[in-house]
Design a protein around this motif. Structure first.
Motif, PDB file in Angstrom:
ATOM      1  N   ASN A 488      16.288   7.345   4.023  1.00 53.97           N
ATOM      2  CA  ASN A 488      16.198   6.630   2.753  1.00 53.97           C
ATOM      3  C   ASN A 488      14.866   5.903   2.554  1.00 53.97           C
ATOM      4  OD1 ASN A 488      18.863   7.387   2.111  1.00 53.97           O
ATOM      5  ND2 ASN A 488      19.682   5.636   3.259  1.00 53.97           N
ATOM      6  N   THR A 489      13.919   6.121   3.427  1.00 54.91           N
ATOM      7  CA  THR A 489      12.631   5.433   3.300  1.00 54.91           C
ATOM      8  C   THR A 489      11.491   6.453   3.234  1.00 54.91           C
ATOM      9  OG1 THR A 489      12.395   5.235   5.700  1.00 54.91           O
ATOM     10  CG2 THR A 489      13.458   3.400   4.523  1.00 54.91           C
ATOM     11  N   THR A 490      10.442   6.024   2.606  1.00 53.37           N
ATOM     12  CA  THR A 490       9.251   6.865   2.482  1.00 53.37           C
ATOM     13  C   THR A 490       8.028   6.003   2.763  1.00 53.37           C
ATOM     14  OG1 THR A 490      10.310   8.207   0.772  1.00 53.37           O
ATOM     15  CG2 THR A 490       7.924   8.389   0.981  1.00 53.37           C
ATOM     16  N   LYS A 491       7.130   6.506   3.592  1.00 53.30           N
ATOM     17  CA  LYS A 491       5.902   5.807   3.914  1.00 53.30           C
ATOM     18  C   LYS A 491       4.723   6.617   3.374  1.00 53.30           C
ATOM     19  CE  LYS A 491       3.132   3.877   7.663  1.00 53.30           C
ATOM     20  NZ  LYS A 491       3.013   3.703   9.137  1.00 53.30           N
ATOM     21  N   ILE A 492       3.906   5.985   2.540  1.00 52.87           N
ATOM     22  CA  ILE A 492       2.772   6.664   1.917  1.00 52.87           C
ATOM     23  C   ILE A 492       1.506   5.919   2.309  1.00 52.87           C
ATOM     24  CG2 ILE A 492       1.719   7.408  -0.247  1.00 52.87           C
ATOM     25  CD1 ILE A 492       4.476   7.410  -1.501  1.00 52.87           C
ATOM     26  N   SER A 493       0.565   6.624   2.890  1.00 56.26           N
ATOM     27  CA  SER A 493      -0.689   6.020   3.329  1.00 56.26           C
ATOM     28  C   SER A 493      -1.813   7.030   3.132  1.00 56.26           C
ATOM     29  CB  SER A 493      -0.592   5.589   4.805  1.00 56.26           C
ATOM     30  OG  SER A 493      -0.320   6.725   5.624  1.00 56.26           O
ATOM     31  N   GLY A 494      -3.010   6.657   3.573  1.00 56.73           N
ATOM     32  CA  GLY A 494      -4.162   7.544   3.447  1.00 56.73           C
ATOM     33  C   GLY A 494      -5.328   6.862   2.769  1.00 56.73           C
ATOM     34  N   TYR A 495      -6.441   7.547   2.783  1.00 59.07           N
ATOM     35  CA  TYR A 495      -7.671   7.010   2.199  1.00 59.07           C
ATOM     36  C   TYR A 495      -7.492   6.717   0.710  1.00 59.07           C
ATOM     37  CZ  TYR A 495     -12.347   7.245   0.145  1.00 59.07           C
ATOM     38  OH  TYR A 495     -13.481   6.995  -0.582  1.00 59.07           O
ATOM     39  N   CYS A 496      -6.945   7.650  -0.058  1.00 55.85           N
ATOM     40  CA  CYS A 496      -6.775   7.458  -1.502  1.00 55.85           C
ATOM     41  C   CYS A 496      -5.855   6.276  -1.803  1.00 55.85           C
ATOM     42  CB  CYS A 496      -6.229   8.732  -2.142  1.00 55.85           C
ATOM     43  SG  CYS A 496      -7.300  10.182  -1.941  1.00 55.85           S
ATOM     44  N   ARG A 791      -9.275   1.733 -18.162  1.00 63.40           N
ATOM     45  CA  ARG A 791     -10.573   1.076 -18.323  1.00 63.40           C
ATOM     46  C   ARG A 791     -10.742  -0.058 -17.325  1.00 63.40           C
ATOM     47  NH1 ARG A 791     -11.195  -1.628 -23.990  1.00 63.40           N
ATOM     48  NH2 ARG A 791      -9.434  -2.744 -23.061  1.00 63.40           N
ATOM     49  N   ASP A 792      -9.713  -0.878 -17.139  1.00 63.99           N
ATOM     50  CA  ASP A 792      -9.815  -1.994 -16.203  1.00 63.99           C
ATOM     51  C   ASP A 792      -9.900  -1.510 -14.765  1.00 63.99           C
ATOM     52  OD1 ASP A 792      -9.695  -3.629 -18.380  1.00 63.99           O
ATOM     53  OD2 ASP A 792      -7.603  -4.230 -18.103  1.00 63.99           O
ATOM     54  N   VAL A 793      -9.174  -0.445 -14.440  1.00 66.35           N
ATOM     55  CA  VAL A 793      -9.232   0.119 -13.087  1.00 66.35           C
ATOM     56  C   VAL A 793     -10.613   0.693 -12.808  1.00 66.35           C
ATOM     57  CG1 VAL A 793      -8.301   1.939 -11.603  1.00 66.35           C
ATOM     58  CG2 VAL A 793      -6.749   0.524 -12.938  1.00 66.35           C
ATOM     59  N   SER A 794     -11.234   1.288 -13.812  1.00 68.65           N
ATOM     60  CA  SER A 794     -12.588   1.821 -13.621  1.00 68.65           C
ATOM     61  C   SER A 794     -13.558   0.700 -13.263  1.00 68.65           C
ATOM     62  CB  SER A 794     -13.048   2.541 -14.891  1.00 68.65           C
ATOM     63  OG  SER A 794     -12.278   3.696 -15.131  1.00 68.65           O
ATOM     64  N   ARG A 795     -13.432  -0.438 -13.955  1.00 65.67           N
ATOM     65  CA  ARG A 795     -14.297  -1.577 -13.622  1.00 65.67           C
ATOM     66  C   ARG A 795     -14.027  -2.059 -12.192  1.00 65.67           C
ATOM     67  NH1 ARG A 795     -12.729  -3.740 -18.887  1.00 65.67           N
ATOM     68  NH2 ARG A 795     -14.343  -3.265 -20.441  1.00 65.67           N
ATOM     69  N   ALA A 796     -12.765  -2.077 -11.813  1.00 63.85           N
ATOM     70  CA  ALA A 796     -12.416  -2.518 -10.460  1.00 63.85           C
ATOM     71  C   ALA A 796     -12.957  -1.549  -9.408  1.00 63.85           C
ATOM     72  CB  ALA A 796     -10.891  -2.651 -10.328  1.00 63.85           C
ATOM     73  N   ILE A 797     -13.002  -0.249  -9.715  1.00 65.88           N
ATOM     74  CA  ILE A 797     -13.570   0.733  -8.781  1.00 65.88           C
ATOM     75  C   ILE A 797     -15.043   0.436  -8.551  1.00 65.88           C
ATOM     76  CG2 ILE A 797     -14.195   3.168  -8.552  1.00 65.88           C
ATOM     77  CD1 ILE A 797     -11.559   3.889  -9.839  1.00 65.88           C
ATOM     78  N   LEU A 798     -15.754   0.080  -9.616  1.00 65.81           N
ATOM     79  CA  LEU A 798     -17.166  -0.275  -9.464  1.00 65.81           C
ATOM     80  C   LEU A 798     -17.332  -1.492  -8.560  1.00 65.81           C
ATOM     81  CD1 LEU A 798     -18.463   0.191 -13.128  1.00 65.81           C
ATOM     82  CD2 LEU A 798     -18.759   1.740 -11.193  1.00 65.81           C
ATOM     83  N   ASN A 799     -16.465  -2.476  -8.725  1.00 61.68           N
ATOM     84  CA  ASN A 799     -16.546  -3.673  -7.884  1.00 61.68           C
ATOM     85  C   ASN A 799     -16.283  -3.355  -6.420  1.00 61.68           C
ATOM     86  OD1 ASN A 799     -17.072  -5.283 -10.138  1.00 61.68           O
ATOM     87  ND2 ASN A 799     -14.912  -5.703 -10.506  1.00 61.68           N
ATOM     88  N   VAL A 800     -15.307  -2.497  -6.168  1.00 62.74           N
ATOM     89  CA  VAL A 800     -14.986  -2.125  -4.786  1.00 62.74           C
ATOM     90  C   VAL A 800     -16.122  -1.310  -4.174  1.00 62.74           C
ATOM     91  CG1 VAL A 800     -13.388  -0.816  -3.340  1.00 62.74           C
ATOM     92  CG2 VAL A 800     -12.505  -2.240  -5.197  1.00 62.74           C
ATOM     93  N   ASN A 801     -16.716  -0.407  -4.943  1.00 61.80           N
ATOM     94  CA  ASN A 801     -17.813   0.422  -4.426  1.00 61.80           C
ATOM     95  C   ASN A 801     -19.046  -0.405  -4.095  1.00 61.80           C
ATOM     96  OD1 ASN A 801     -16.717   3.014  -4.314  1.00 61.80           O
ATOM     97  ND2 ASN A 801     -17.038   3.348  -6.490  1.00 61.80           N
ATOM     98  N   GLU A 802     -19.294  -1.460  -4.887  1.00 62.70           N
ATOM     99  CA  GLU A 802     -20.487  -2.271  -4.673  1.00 62.70           C
ATOM    100  C   GLU A 802     -20.365  -3.209  -3.476  1.00 62.70           C
ATOM    101  OE1 GLU A 802     -21.078  -4.250  -8.336  1.00 62.70           O
ATOM    102  OE2 GLU A 802     -21.760  -2.455  -9.424  1.00 62.70           O
ATOM    103  N   GLY A 803     -19.175  -3.438  -3.000  1.00 64.06           N
ATOM    104  CA  GLY A 803     -18.986  -4.319  -1.856  1.00 64.06           C
ATOM    105  C   GLY A 803     -18.836  -3.543  -0.556  1.00 64.06           C
ATOM    106  N   ASN A 804     -18.397  -4.250   0.473  1.00 63.13           N
ATOM    107  CA  ASN A 804     -18.203  -3.641   1.789  1.00 63.13           C
ATOM    108  C   ASN A 804     -16.809  -3.068   1.970  1.00 63.13           C
ATOM    109  OD1 ASN A 804     -20.827  -4.341   2.635  1.00 63.13           O
ATOM    110  ND2 ASN A 804     -20.137  -6.409   3.206  1.00 63.13           N
ATOM    111  N   ARG A 805     -15.941  -3.325   0.995  1.00 64.30           N
ATOM    112  CA  ARG A 805     -14.562  -2.884   1.152  1.00 64.30           C
ATOM    113  C   ARG A 805     -14.462  -1.364   1.256  1.00 64.30           C
ATOM    114  NH1 ARG A 805     -10.079  -3.176   3.605  1.00 64.30           N
ATOM    115  NH2 ARG A 805      -8.219  -2.671   2.361  1.00 64.30           N
ATOM    116  N   MET A 806     -15.233  -0.631   0.441  1.00 67.37           N
ATOM    117  CA  MET A 806     -15.169   0.822   0.475  1.00 67.37           C
ATOM    118  C   MET A 806     -15.668   1.353   1.817  1.00 67.37           C
ATOM    119  SD  MET A 806     -14.189   3.449  -1.250  1.00 67.37           S
ATOM    120  CE  MET A 806     -14.135   3.006  -2.981  1.00 67.37           C
ATOM    121  N   LYS A 807     -16.705   0.754   2.380  1.00 67.55           N
ATOM    122  CA  LYS A 807     -17.194   1.199   3.683  1.00 67.55           C
ATOM    123  C   LYS A 807     -16.154   0.982   4.776  1.00 67.55           C
ATOM    124  CE  LYS A 807     -22.039   0.307   2.552  1.00 67.55           C
ATOM    125  NZ  LYS A 807     -23.263  -0.468   2.908  1.00 67.55           N
ATOM    126  N   GLU A 808     -15.439  -0.124   4.673  1.00 69.74           N
ATOM    127  CA  GLU A 808     -14.395  -0.388   5.658  1.00 69.74           C
ATOM    128  C   GLU A 808     -13.269   0.646   5.553  1.00 69.74           C
ATOM    129  OE1 GLU A 808     -13.153  -4.326   4.842  1.00 69.74           O
ATOM    130  OE2 GLU A 808     -15.032  -5.270   5.543  1.00 69.74           O
TER     131      GLU A 808
END
Length: 971
Positions: A488-496, A791-808
């Motif tokens: 009855n449980t599902t675990k979803i993970s991964g890079y995406c 539109r808001d998610v696209s802006r958030a993607i730019l913020n994540v890409n510009e920081g260190n979070r994406m590299k981590e």
């Protein structure tokens, strides 16, 4: 005195009776000469608006004829009360046309009623003049006998779209009444929104007879949606109920934006304070009309007349519809006067047919209708509502006010004009650019008593979560990994998934969501369809979004909105690599190109020659037989390569040349050694295939990931189906490469860069990525078409890409082995060319040439007296030969020689002062001119050469003690 007063009173009475009689007589005479023009008035006189408009028309005609007493025509109003029922309205109009034979009809009030009257007016050629039927659909009837003395509802849609654009809203829900008035404007609103990048997310249609419960059900449906911008288009009778119920269910709170069309805003004067309270924070579009003294005068007279006729009705105010009614009556009176002073009449139609049993076939046709319509179309005057100018049978769009409902009243926050757009203050002469900025408006109080503009959408309710669809993959689980720890449980993970979580956390507001595997119902967890099918689920709005390794494709973007990509784009080719190490017998020649070999050899010879020239006269090591001297020069030049030369260099010029040449040789030998070492020891990783055309030419098999769009690219390149293989995991792809094309394997694989980089991270020593790279837009998240969240998610993607979070995140899921080199770089060792060393050779050549020139100048200067004693008629060649013979002799004046012997134990020669001019110089001169010894490889003057006689004369001259003595003897 009493008698005198009585007499004066009698005279005044007689004078008053005389004036009254004269005025009555003139009035009766004038009435006898006026031409009555019957005009039908079809309004609901039981309704407040009908009573108000009737008073406006009557006051307008009274004012018109008072201002123009000499006009011969007089409009005579024939009134017919018509409620909202269409049939009753049509019957009243038919009665006026058939029995009264009216020349025009003013009314009706609604667009639905006008639609029927327009057909009657067309048949009877009777103009239908409406000042309140504003639906754009009436224009499509295209009747020349329909005159709209009001603005078309479509004229305000630009103002509405300008507000929506100013606040950046992308989705709108129109709420309109289900009749001719409500439906007519919707296509125009849709087009106007599309021009500013917005769209209609849903159409809410409310029946005119809807109950409160039905209204609540519809509003609850709107509340459950993400869109929070609503445009209300209806009359106050229904609109007030909408806002009342919206307030009850919490839709007048912060985050909501409401805009009213002028159907309600123009009637604010008739709405009570409680109704206005329910609309607090709402924006409204309102028709603008200029304030003037004439308007105030008319308002006072209308107010007096209305109160006299309706004493029980209080607090009725004049609005733009009353002004349009006044201007319509004024325009009709002007047109009737211009038609002429003949009697207005009707022509009976032919009713001889026995089948004519209806009244519609027996009424006549107005003889003055066409001319009256023509005069109405040309009527142009300054009305109380503004410029009254009919174009195509209707008033043209003008300026609109933008108002904000505050408390029990309204606040003017700006204007909209077709030329200048939004403006805080009205300036009709302003020629500035069209403005779409919300800064052009005044301060706005939004629903919920907030001054912050709503963003236009939000998650519907606190308990509702976004339903996010996730693909299920059998391979490349680093991107998306769906597991089922328990039933009855599902675990979803991964890079995406990690990227999506980081992006949602970067949003300025909370977005609750829940992930759903696309193939959750399958026992083995395999996908039931392609990625196109997954995107289609979002398009059908079965899910709110899709997250995973979903590539942006043109065909998919037709149905959903993608965010900005969060991975690099491109489709690359992967091929095996081979060791291209050179092991043949002539590999030692490869470090240098042929031009560098030839140049180096030439410079070795040239440097040896230069050193010999500079050392031959003063260094015993560079003397002897010719073959010995040539060998010594070459040996010295080439031995410098390994710094094993034994010959001494005693000349400073030669030492300078040797220093430069040693530097050049050092760089050449070190570079050669490094390049040869690389060729013999470093593994040369080269791709087995570098061109797609070679794969097609040889008929090799290629692979692509199962379900990927890359299949279409391979077919476009020309690969047949039998040459295409599929893989689902890196291990399966590696096995296909191991088999090769001859064993039903592959020679190359094509896939998107993220997959290929992950594959190379595991098998970095076997494969490499080569050109070409095909265009692709990378991975992105998919949302329904027009979703503001994209539109808001696209802006958030730019913020994540510009920081260190994406590299981590990348380091977490794609951590490469430390022993793996960069898969995009190939180790190579190219041959060294002359281009890398021409600067060194240029320096060595210039230094050597400069040393030769300096030495030649010094030598000629030293023996200039001998040159001067030669026969002036001797040729240049003979002079050269003489100097060459002198050069071949030892320079006994050099510190390296003493008495013709090479001094080994001395460094510096004796001072020239120890020699006398009569001894040493004479000996040196004689020694130079003496016949060279053959044992030293010298030249002999008595060898039978033509120059022998000349040399004898030189020797003869050299027997003289000194040149100084020769000069004395000549004196």
């Amino acid at each position: 005195m009493a008698k005198k007063a009585s007499c004066s009173s009698s005279l005044f009475t007689l004078f008053f009776l005389f004036l009254f009689s004269k005025t009555t007589f003139l009035a009766m005479a004038q009435d006898n000469t006026t031409i009555p023009v019957h005009v039908g008035l079809v309004l609901d006189f039981d309704d407040l608006y009908g009573k108000r408009d009737l008073s406006c028309i009557e006051v307008a005609l009274s004012d018109f004829y008072a201002s123009n007493p000499n006009y011969k025509t007089r409009l005579v109003l024939d009134k017919r009360s018509s409620p909202s029922d269409v049939v009753v309205t049509a019957s009243a109009a038919l009665d006026l046309i058939k029995n009264v034979q009216v020349q025009a009809i003013i009314g009706p009030a609604s667009s639905m009623q006008a639609k029927f009257l327009i057909s009657l007016g067309e048949k009877a050629q009777v103009p239908i003049i409406s000042y309140s039927a504003t639906s754009p659909s009436l224009t499509s009837i295209r009747s020349s006998y329909f005159i709209r003395a009001a603005q078309n509802d479509s004229s305000q849609v630009k103002a509405i779209s300008a507000i929506i654009q100013a606040f950046g809203w992308r989705e709108v829900v129109p709420i309109y009444v289900d009749d001719e008035f409500g439906e007519g404007v919707i296509p125009y609103i849709s087009d106007a929104l599309q021009e500013v990048g917005a769209r209609i997310a849903y159409r809410s249609v409310i029946s005119p007879a809807a109950t409160d419960d039905q209204i609540v059900v519809e509003l609850e449906k709107l509340k459950a949606m993400q869109t929070r911008v609503f445009v209300v288009h209806m009359l106050p009778s229904l609109g007030l109920r909408i806002f009342d119920k919206a307030k009850e269910i919490g839709m007048m709170e912060a985050g909501y934006a409401w805009i009213m069309t002028d159907g309600m805003t123009n009637m604010f004067s008739s709405i009570n304070s409680s109704g206005m309270e329910n609309m607090k924070g709402v924006l409204g579009i309102k028709t603008y009309y200029p304030k003037s003294k004439g308007l105030e005068y008319f308002r006072v007279r209308w107010k007096r007349k209305f109160q006299q006729e309706n004493p029980t009705v209080q607090n009725v105010k004049l609005d733009v519809f009353g002004l349009w009614a006044r201007d319509a009556a004024w325009a009709l009176a002007m047109a009737a006067e211009r038609v002429g002073d003949t009697n207005f009449s009707f022509e009976k139609t032919n009713t001889s047919r026995k089948s004519s049993t209806t009244d519609l076939e027996r009424f006549g046709v107005s003889q003055n209708g066409p001319q009256l319509v023509q005069e109405l179309s040309g009527t142009n005057f300054k009305g109380l509502s503004g410029d009254f100018d009919l174009f195509n049978g209707q008033l043209q769009s003008s300026t609109f006010e933008i108002v904000n409902v505050i408390g029990s009243g309204e606040k003017l926050i700006g204007f909209w004009t077709p030329k200048n757009g939004l403006a805080r203050n009205l300036n009709l002469r302003n020629t500035s650019k069209y403005s779409i900025s919300n800064a052009s408006l005044g301060s706005i109080l939004w629903p919920g008593d907030t001054t912050s503009a709503p963003k236009g959408w939000q998650i519907p309710t606190p308990g509702t979560k976004l339903r996010i669809l996730v693909p299920v993959k059998q391979g490349f689980s680093e991107f998306v990994n769906v597991t089922y720890p328990t039933t009855n449980t599902t675990k979803i993970s991964g890079y995406c998934i990690s990227v999506f979580e980081a992006v949602i956390a970067a949003l300025p507001y909370d977005v609750p969501y829940e992930l759903f595997p696309y193939a959750y119902a399958m026992p083995n967890g395999s996908s039931t369809g392609s990625y196109n099918d997954l995107v289609n689920e979002v398009y059908l709005k079965n899910y709110d979004a899709a997250v995973g390794d979903i590539t942006i494709r043109a065909n998919r973007s037709l149905y959903v909105d993608f965010t900005l990509p969060y991975t690099e784009s491109g489709v690359s080719m992967i091929v095996p690599i081979k060791d291209n190490k050179s092991k043949n017998a002539w590999v030692f020649l490869k470090p240098l190109t042929w031009d560098l070999w030839v140049t180096s050899g030439c410079f070795f010879i040239f440097i040896g020659f230069v050193v010999w020239v500079l050392e031959h006269r003063i260094n015993e090591d560079f003397r002897g037989p010719p073959h010995h001297q040539i060998g010594t020069s070459f040996w010295f030049s080439f031995s410098i390569m390994v710094f094993s030369h034994r010959e001494r260099v005693v000349s400073n010029l030669a030492r300078f040349v040797v220093i430069i040449w040693c530097f050049v040789v050092l760089i050449l030998t070190q570079s050669y050694t490094a390049s040869l070492t690389s060729l013999l020891t470093v593994q040369q990783l080269q791709p087995t295939v570098t061109d797609v055309n070679l794969l097609l030419k040889h008929g090799d098999n290629v692979a692509y990931q199962s379900g990927s769009f890359v299949l279409g690219i391979l077919k476009q390149l020309g690969f047949p189906d039998e040459k295409l293989k599929t893989f689902r995991s890196p291990e399966e792809l590696n096995q296909l490469f191991q088999n090769g094309s001859k064993k039903d394997g592959i020679s190359a694989a094509f896939d998107e860069n993220p997959y290929m980089e992950l594959f190379l991270a595991q098998y970095c020593s076997k494969y490499t990525m080569v050109e070409p790279t095909f265009k692709a837009d990378g991975f992105a998240f998919a949302f329904p078409k027009g979703s503001p969240l994209a539109r808001d998610v696209s802006r958030a993607i730019l913020n994540v890409n510009e920081g260190n979070r994406m590299k981590e995140i990348e380091k977490k899921w794609f951590n490469k082995e430390s022993s793996c080199p960069d898969p995009n770089s190939l180790v190579s060792s190219n041959s060294l060319s002359l281009e890398s060393f021409w600067g060194l050779f240029l320096i060595a050549g210039l230094a050597s040439t400069l040393a030769l020139l300096i030495y030649a100048a010094m030598f000629l200067y030293e023996h200039k007296e001998i040159l001067s004693q030669l026969d002036p008629e001797a040729s240049l060649w003979r002079k050269f030969c003489v100097m060459l013979r002198i050069y071949d002799k030892k320079d006994l004046k050099s510190f390296t020689f003493k008495n013709g012997e090479l001094e080994v134990n001395t460094i510096f020669p004796p001072s020239p002062s120890v020699y006398s001019n009569n001894t040493e110089s004479h000996i040196v001169f004689d020694e130079q001119m003496r016949t060279p010894s053959t044992e030293h490889g010298g030249f002999s003057p008595s060898d039978g050469s033509p120059n022998g006689r000349e040399m004898e004369s030189v020797i003869e001259i050299s027997e003289r003690p000194t040149p100084h003595e020769i000069a004395q003897e000549s004196n």
